[in-house]
Scaffold this active site. Structure first.
Site, short mmCIF file in Angstrom:
data_model
loop_
_atom_site.label_atom_id
_atom_site.label_comp_id
_atom_site.label_asym_id
_atom_site.label_seq_id
_atom_site.Cartn_x
_atom_site.Cartn_y
_atom_site.Cartn_z
N MET A 1 7.80 -79.81 24.76
CA MET A 1 8.57 -80.28 25.59
C MET A 1 8.25 -81.87 25.65
O MET A 1 7.27 -82.38 25.18
CB MET A 1 8.27 -79.70 27.07
CG MET A 1 8.62 -78.05 26.80
SD MET A 1 10.26 -77.64 26.60
CE MET A 1 10.01 -77.23 24.86
N CYS A 2 8.95 -82.56 26.53
CA CYS A 2 8.89 -84.06 26.40
C CYS A 2 9.12 -84.72 27.69
O CYS A 2 9.85 -84.01 28.85
CB CYS A 2 9.86 -84.67 25.54
SG CYS A 2 9.63 -84.22 23.86
#
Length: 451
Positions: A1-2
């Protein structure tokens, strides 16, 4: 994820636009720094992206990218015009195109190579979406399909672009903004794809235009919850808002190292938490915490000379940001490109040895070099500011030469420091980490043949 964050001129200390991103990927999914010069291309040429080919344009801009080693596209990057982009995985109700297509990372790189402004980059991405859609597996070592959101910035403005299949909405940033792995645009936007509202009504996600909310209508609630994006987006927004008017590149670096309010506890350990809800991400086991921050970038988009601060390594809390400049300066020789197998000659895996030693006893071992790391990074920041002032009006060749030499010096000093810190850390006895955390990381290291 980011996570991607941006502050435009009315929220920064010097009036410039600053974009920052943490790219969270699988623990052994090494990320490489890539420099591509300005280029011209023959008529009729094609460009081979991760899964498909698309027509090449006559001319592409000089770019620097932070790129998962197995992809053609990139998680983040910038070009010679001062356009910088970070993307996020988002999970929506629209079906995923699982056959070959353009990934979000492909769209990001294509936009950087082709666009001179943030608005042009938005138009490149949405144009490609309309023609090709987005598709293909986006994960290393497993199958994962998702759609994408982006923050796109240049020295004068920034945009949030969020997509669901071939549908999209875009919002111009007014001050500060953050996105994570969740749709955030609601009832108001500045631009949108044709049929966005009508499609949601047709699907039964809302009853009328007045009731329409993009994030509520198009989000997949379960996958969005599992990705942990909403708490990270809230935390990033809190940090940006609290520092509004005083944000600098160093401030953004601090945000990317954030472990939430609990991170200030000297007993904090990266094993804490069921989901990945911290901006600086540390993996554990299982589907809810299978990612770590694999690379980080802060883009300081000053009008006359942009500085791109890149780690080229995992978890910024254990590493260093180094300055990179374009317009002929580029990257020094940083060793071989990494893969999913440990290579002590590569930048990413050299730091990964340090990172994995530190997390065995996080607080004690990071404490052995954190002060020195912060001081060294502070020297890099001060040196970059001095060079910007000195060479702002210099001839292009002279400026590029000086900036390239400074970048090379910073990467060399960072490599020397990493070697010192690894020696000091491994010489320090580690207290026992939580069992599941230790087992998970031993497994990751064994798969990568990291010893």
């Amino acid at each position: 994820m980011c996570d991607t964050l941006v502050a435009i001129g009315n929220a920064t200390a010097d009036g410039s636009v600053i974009l920052a991103k943490n790219s969270d990927r699988a623990p052994n999914e090494a990320q490489r720094l890539v420099y591509l010069p300005h280029a011209r291309h023959e008529a009729g040429a094609k460009v081979a992206c991760t899964y498909i080919e698309v027509p090449q344009v006559p001319e592409t801009y000089e770019v620097v990218l932070s790129q998962p080693f197995w992809l053609w596209g990139a998680e983040m990057g910038a070009n010679e015009c001062g356009v910088a982009i970070g993307n996020e995985a988002v999970f929506t109700r629209e079906p995923y195109e699982k056959g070959p297509g353009l990934t979000g990372m492909d769209l990001l790189r294509l936009a950087l190579e082709r666009a001179a402004t943030a608005r042009e980059a938005l138009e490149v991405i949405t144009g490609l979406l309309g023609t090709y859609g987005q598709g293909g597996n986006c994960a290393f070592g497993q199958k994962l399909y998702y759609h994408n959101s982006f923050i796109i910035a240049d020295p004068t403005e920034a945009w949030v672009l969020e997509t669901a299949g071939r549908y999209w909405a875009a919002e111009r940033v007014r001050s500060v903004r953050a996105i994570s792995n969740a749709l955030t645009i609601g009832r108001e936007w500045d631009l949108a794809s044709p049929g966005l509202v009508e499609h949601a009504i047709e699907k039964g996600w809302c009853r009328s235009r007045e009731e329409f909310d993009f994030a509520r209508c198009y989000s997949d609630p379960l996958m969005t919850w599992g990705a942990g994006g909403r708490p990270r987006q809230r935390r990033a927004t809190e940090l940006l808002t609290a520092h509004k008017g005083q944000i600098t590149p160093a401030t953004m670096m601090g945000f990317l190292r954030d472990h939430g309010p609990a991170g200030s506890d000297p007993r904090w350990h990266p094993s804490r938490g069921l989901r990945g809800t911290t901006l600086c991400m540390h993996a554990l086991w299982g589907p809810l915490r299978s990612s770590q921050t694999a690379g980080s970038m802060v883009a300081h988009l000053a009008p006359d000379l942009q500085t791109f601060w890149l780690t080229g390594t995992s978890t910024p809390c254990t590493g260093l940001f180094k300055p990179v400049f374009l317009k002929g300066a580029g990257l020094p020789d940083i060793g071989p490109a990494p893969t999913g197998t440990a290579d002590p000659a590569s930048l990413w895996w050299t730091h990964e040895r340090l990172h994995r030693a530190v997390i065995e006893d996080y607080a004690a071992r990071l404490g052995l070099y954190r002060r020195e790391r912060d001081a060294l990074e502070g020297e890099f920041v001060a040196g970059a500011a001095e060079l910007q002032a000195r060479y702002r009006s210099a001839p292009p060749e002279e400026r590029a030469s000086a900036l390239a030499a400074f970048t090379a010096s910073c990467f060399t000093r960072a490599a020397e420091a990493t070697a010192r810190w690894h020696k000091a850390v491994t010489a320090s006895p580690a207290r026992r980490s939580p069992v599941l955390f230790s087992l998970a990381w031993r497994s990751y290291s064994r798969r990568a043949a990291l010893r």
